[in-house]
Design a protein around this motif. Sequence first.
Motif, PDB file in Angstrom:
ATOM      1  N   ARG A  59       0.819  -1.209   0.000  1.00 24.48           N
ATOM      2  CA  ARG A  59       0.000   0.000   0.000  1.00 24.48           C
ATOM      3  C   ARG A  59       0.856   1.263   0.000  1.00 24.48           C
ATOM      4  O   ARG A  59       0.545   2.239  -0.692  1.00 24.48           O
ATOM      5  N   SER A  73      -4.749  -8.285  -6.993  1.00 22.82           N
ATOM      6  CA  SER A  73      -4.404  -8.700  -5.636  1.00 22.82           C
ATOM      7  C   SER A  73      -3.423  -9.864  -5.623  1.00 22.82           C
ATOM      8  O   SER A  73      -2.696 -10.062  -4.657  1.00 22.82           O
ATOM      9  N   LYS A  93      -5.771  -2.548  -6.475  1.00 19.56           N
ATOM     10  CA  LYS A  93      -6.223  -3.192  -5.240  1.00 19.56           C
ATOM     11  C   LYS A  93      -7.291  -4.245  -5.524  1.00 19.56           C
ATOM     12  O   LYS A  93      -7.392  -5.244  -4.808  1.00 19.56           O
TER      13      LYS A  93
END
Length: 665
Positions: free
Chosen positions: A29, A109, A105
């Motif tokens: 992130r 993934s 996101k």
Amino acid sequence: MTLLDPALGALVLLACCSLVSALTRRRPRLSLAIGHGGVLAASALGMACGLTALIGNSPFIEQRLAWTLPLGELHFALDGLSAFFLAVVSLISGLSALYGLGYQKRAMSHAPLGLSSALLPLLVLAMFGVVLARDGIVFLMAWELMTLSSYFLVVHEGRSSEVRQAGLIYLIASQLGVIAIFVLFALLARQAQGFDFNAWQNAPALSASLAGACFVLAVVGFGTKAGIWPFHIWLPLAHPAAPSHVSALMSGVMIKLGIYGLFRTLGFLGEVQGFWGFLLIALGIISGVVGILQALAQSDLKKLLAFCSMENIGIITLGLGIGLFGQSHKLPAIAFLGYAGALVHVLNHALFKSLLFFAAGGVYCGTGSRDMEIMGGLARRMPQTALLFLIGAAAICGLPPLNGFVGEWLIYLAAFRTGQADLDGAGLAILAVIPVVALIGGLAAACFVKAYGVVFLGEGRSAAVEKAQESGLTMRLAMGLAALLCLLIGLWPTSVLTLIEPILRDRLGANLILPSLGGAFGSLQAAGLALFALFGLLLALRWRLLRDRPQGRTATWGCGYNLPTPRMQYTAGSFAQPLLKPFSVVVPSHTHATSLKSLFPGHAHFVEHTTDIASERLWQPVARALLRSLGQFRRMQQGRVQAYLTYILLTLLGLLVWLILTGGV
């Protein structure tokens, strides 16, 4: 401080963000925020720099930095052409970074986000470097960095052999193209005694044969990156394999840098020769027609959009060809219209194609597939994505009052003006562009009626559709901004024409008398506003009439059949088949089906696929023959050091003899 400094600062910012994002890749992130945030900040700097230079009509700005390499120097500059492409690259890069924050996101993934987040600013850095470079060595370094970074982004999700093969073909095609660019630059450097672009521009005039050879090399080298037929074979493979925000970046702006390189090179070749325009017009016609026919045949949504990129590159190439034709015949007004149509369409295609790839990425996130044959009814589950895709589809079809119409209209106008000129029949040949562009537009409309209808309308064809959800906030925001710009440019086309006017005055002469377009553009703007007012009035009237009435939903009438199923709907293949049949020579198809041997067969199978003639009948046989020929050299691999030393000695002797014969010693 000069206007170029923010752009150079953006280069440093992108390099730092790429490095930090790579170092923090174990914290996905954080890496994602640094990489994409850096691209957003650098894009803002690039947009400010490019638009300020274009609006203010700033003079030529350059900056030279010494370095230790023996060839050339770090020479960067900002002129009208660089500023325009810098603004376009910055705009689409910023939208792609914004979209990628949500897309990565949701859809990636399983892939390492840190690597992708570090590669994205590296790709944007390379594209900035290409448009700002004023030295051949710096240009080639940025060009190679652009190729390598985009290659790794293409194969980033490469869990299948298909993706790895797509990346390999893209890499090979790009390297073959850069060989042609390297030879071109070597010829220009030999003439100017250096690799500096200013020296190339002020060098002694090239001979007609050398200028023609350099033009052909430029078409091959830069046309490979742009996806011009028949050098497009990598494009329909790499774009679908890449993540959707990378596909948008590659299709929206990276392939346009091939157009930038070609347009830039034309300024180094001296007087325009007659065959240059006709060659680009012919390649543009073939690229446009073949590209849209191949797009119409696809059932993979992203592959359909990839072939549409080839179609639009064909339209841009047509505009460049007409511009060269006008310049070679000393008709500056026609040259202006042709070049203007090409450059306006560069911006417009960047916007609506990015919007469409973003929407396709939203569909992929929602359904987990790109196969249109299993979709249907997504407008009910993804209404905002469906609306935004519809805006992009209308724009790419060239429907007013959206931006796609503006560039095509300028090319139409250029062809009409050429036909009216007294050119002993040559102008009449250019009139053939008009029905071709009209044909491309009609086929594009059919293609996107198919795409929108099969994907978003009707009933869902699989369980994946039932689970689909609307795209994320940042994804919808990026799509909404692109759609808004498509609308604003369509309603206010003079804004873009104002931006490109300095570029064309620099190319065609400062005293260029521009063709009168204000009245026509004003009429287009008024007609567009009237259409929107009428649409709004009809919506208000519908709301008023239905406000107090009960409303219900029921199934579409099924012609009296009581048990309709989703399998009874048109598929992507069945919709396109009647339209493709008249063009079977251009887009041949092959059918694989089981023969029905009884009245009530238990199983039936039918598959139809089309052939890309350039790939399967031209390049694949050439590649196989080349591999067979190169295989013969394996006999030279003796595994003995003495043999390899002998090869080196013979090579050195051969070079010495060549230098003696040519007077080099």
